[in-house]
Scaffold this motif. Structure first.
Motif, PDB file in Angstrom:
ATOM      1  N   SER A  48       0.775  -1.267  -0.176  1.00  0.00           N
ATOM      2  CA  SER A  48      -0.197  -0.117  -0.095  1.00  0.00           C
ATOM      3  C   SER A  48       0.947   1.073   0.042  1.00  0.00           C
ATOM      4  CB  SER A  48      -1.083   0.157   1.226  1.00  0.00           C
ATOM      5  OG  SER A  48      -1.760   1.255   1.472  1.00  0.00           O
ATOM      6  N   LYS A  49       0.295   2.514  -0.403  1.00  0.00           N
ATOM      7  CA  LYS A  49       1.050   3.778  -0.319  1.00  0.00           C
ATOM      8  C   LYS A  49       1.131   4.433   0.964  1.00  0.00           C
ATOM      9  CE  LYS A  49      -1.386   5.933  -3.593  1.00  0.00           C
ATOM     10  NZ  LYS A  49      -2.158   6.840  -4.366  1.00  0.00           N
ATOM     11  N   ASP A  50       0.110   3.848   1.870  1.00  0.00           N
ATOM     12  CA  ASP A  50       0.317   4.495   3.212  1.00  0.00           C
ATOM     13  C   ASP A  50      -0.234   3.520   4.113  1.00  0.00           C
ATOM     14  OD1 ASP A  50      -2.323   4.284   2.915  1.00  0.00           O
ATOM     15  OD2 ASP A  50      -2.647   6.325   2.353  1.00  0.00           O
ATOM     16  N   ILE A  51      -0.270   3.810   5.488  1.00  0.00           N
ATOM     17  CA  ILE A  51      -0.318   2.770   6.643  1.00  0.00           C
ATOM     18  C   ILE A  51      -1.623   3.440   7.367  1.00  0.00           C
ATOM     19  CG2 ILE A  51       0.480   1.533   8.574  1.00  0.00           C
ATOM     20  CD1 ILE A  51       3.243   1.813   7.439  1.00  0.00           C
ATOM     21  N   CYS A 111       3.135   5.143  -4.060  1.00  0.00           N
ATOM     22  CA  CYS A 111       1.948   4.456  -4.767  1.00  0.00           C
ATOM     23  C   CYS A 111       1.927   3.163  -4.341  1.00  0.00           C
ATOM     24  CB  CYS A 111       2.539   4.690  -6.339  1.00  0.00           C
ATOM     25  SG  CYS A 111       4.133   3.451  -6.657  1.00  0.00           S
ATOM     26  N   CYS A 112       0.931   2.794  -5.022  1.00  0.00           N
ATOM     27  CA  CYS A 112       0.830   0.963  -4.809  1.00  0.00           C
ATOM     28  C   CYS A 112       1.600  -0.091  -5.607  1.00  0.00           C
ATOM     29  CB  CYS A 112      -0.558   0.419  -4.983  1.00  0.00           C
ATOM     30  SG  CYS A 112      -1.826   1.618  -3.830  1.00  0.00           S
ATOM     31  N   CYS A 113       2.037  -0.887  -5.103  1.00  0.00           N
ATOM     32  CA  CYS A 113       3.087  -1.819  -5.924  1.00  0.00           C
ATOM     33  C   CYS A 113       2.132  -3.374  -5.581  1.00  0.00           C
ATOM     34  CB  CYS A 113       4.429  -1.827  -5.512  1.00  0.00           C
ATOM     35  SG  CYS A 113       5.575  -3.107  -6.675  1.00  0.00           S
ATOM     36  N   ALA A 156       3.395  -4.542 -10.832  1.00  0.00           N
ATOM     37  CA  ALA A 156       3.437  -3.234 -11.503  1.00  0.00           C
ATOM     38  C   ALA A 156       3.204  -2.279 -10.417  1.00  0.00           C
ATOM     39  CB  ALA A 156       2.202  -3.186 -12.309  1.00  0.00           C
ATOM     40  N   LYS A 157       3.724  -0.900 -10.734  1.00  0.00           N
ATOM     41  CA  LYS A 157       3.522   0.404  -9.923  1.00  0.00           C
ATOM     42  C   LYS A 157       2.236   0.841 -10.372  1.00  0.00           C
ATOM     43  CE  LYS A 157       6.818   3.159  -9.463  1.00  0.00           C
ATOM     44  NZ  LYS A 157       8.035   3.699  -9.859  1.00  0.00           N
TER      45      LYS A 157
END
Length: 394
Positions: A235-238, A328-330, A377-378
């Protein structure tokens, strides 16, 4: 600094740990069972010296390798594999060679035993599912009456979801006890939720140097047992609630100077005594990085270098890598041979183009969980992640 890295060739990208240590001036001494000439060039270049053993499971052989390095290079400062399979052996070697920079043989049980973990969670005020050791059918039936079916049964000490099942009634419970495995098993109440991990690198005082969240499928167990396809993402954040519980868990376990992978349920159904929808409940701790290529996915998602952050912690005791420049998300999605998919390999590459950052065949040892062919993928949003997974798996 003399650092012994156990099995530096697996997973494939673990050469990066060795490379960053070497950049920081450490002697990186590898022990493995692969012939030296079979090691990838990146691995060979990252090692000061390599000692090949015939059988990594043979403790005497590995012990002699450490003794050789100790004789040649002097006192060993670190012994580490960052690999779940070798955690107990790492700990035993540290104890035998008086290496104080990691968990010793007398401490490792709390990190490996699912039942022993519960006391640490309780001490840290971290909610966790109720459990019972699998001893007798009558005791198990009483536990089932307390928490209800289904029950999850799994080895007290085990890796991933191997040899883990769900039991849906007394007949299945009786059948389990009629064929009770020889190794100790535990039973847990069934919790409905997504699996989210709090992944972190800690310093010598349990301070967090790096942290990230990875979202996993609801059941790795089902992927293993029913030959399903895998997808998960960094995830991009927590969420702040997970950040708080993750840090409390690190403190409760005294997880110093480690890359840790702490698993939690994010409840999708309220559970009495545990919480409401969206709350987090501890599942288990893993005192090593998340599996496969997840560390690389963290780098892609956060624009950072977790290998360097870890190596700086080892050599300097602090983080020296600045904050990343992106979030970003990966996402990782894989396919298994023998299945028919709606979209061909070339269609995936054409549709997602340079957003695909890794695309390769997986080692046979990892196929059951990680699939034969992977795509990483990003992507910008979680909606994009879900669309990517649908396209790959359809």
């Amino acid at each position: 600094m003399n650092f012994i890295f156990v099995s530096p060739q697996f997973p494939r990208t673990y050469w990066n740990f060795c490379d960053r240590l070497k950049r920081n001036g450490a002697n990186v001494l590898g022990i493995g069972d692969a012939p030296y000439e079979a090691l990838p060039p990146e691995t060979r270049n990252a090692l000061t010296e390599y000692y090949r053993v015939n059988d990594m499971e043979n403790y005497d052989e590995v012990f002699r390798a450490v003794a050789f390095f100790s004789f040649k290079y002097g006192k060993i400062d670190w012994i580490e594999s960052n690999n779940e399979h070798w955690l107990e052996q790492d700990a035993r070697l540290r104890t035998d060679f008086n290496v104080r920079t990691g968990v010793g043989a007398d401490e490792i049980r709390a990190y490996k035993s699912k039942s022993a973990m519960k006391a640490f969670y309780a001490a840290g005020g971290v909610p966790t599912a109720r459990f019972r050791r699998a001893t007798t059918f009558e005791d198990a039936r009483a536990f089932a009456r307390e928490v209800g079916f289904p029950l999850i049964v799994k080895p007290d000490v085990g890796v991933g979801a191997a040899n883990t099942w769900s039991l849906h009634g007394e007949d299945e419970l009786r059948g389990f006890f009629e064929n009770l495995p020889r190794e100790p098993y535990v039973m847990e109440e069934f919790v409905r939720g997504d699996i989210c991990s709090f992944d972190a690198i800690t310093d010598g005082n349990c301070n967090i140097l790096f942290e990230s969240m990875t979202v996993w499928p609801p059941s790795i167990m089902d992927i293993v047992n029913f030959d399903l396809d895998l997808a998960y993402y960094v995830s991009k954040d927590i969420p702040e609630t997970l950040r708080t519980l993750g840090r409390k868990t690190v403190a409760a376990f005294g997880a110093r100077r480690r890359f840790v992978h702490l698993e939690f349920f994010r409840l999708t159904e309220a559970r009495e005594g545990l919480g409401g929808v969206g709350d987090f409940v501890a599942l288990e701790v893993n005192m090593r990085p998340a599996g496969g290529y997840t560390p690389d996915m963290m780098n892609f998602a956060h624009g950072t270098d977790v290998y360097q952050i870890w190596a700086d912690m080892v050599v300097y005791g602090e983080r020296r890598v600045p904050a990343g420049t992106q979030d970003c998300c990966c996402v990782y999605a894989s396919r298994k041979d023998g299945k028919t998919y709606a979209h061909a390999h070339d269609e995936i590459l054409a549709r997602y183009g340079n957003r695909i950052v890794m695309c390769e065949r997986m080692p046979e040892l990892m196929v059951r969980t990680m699939g034969n062919q992977m795509y990483t993928a990003k992507l910008d949003t979680e909606d994009d992640v879900r669309a990517f997974i649908r396209f790959v798996h359809e």
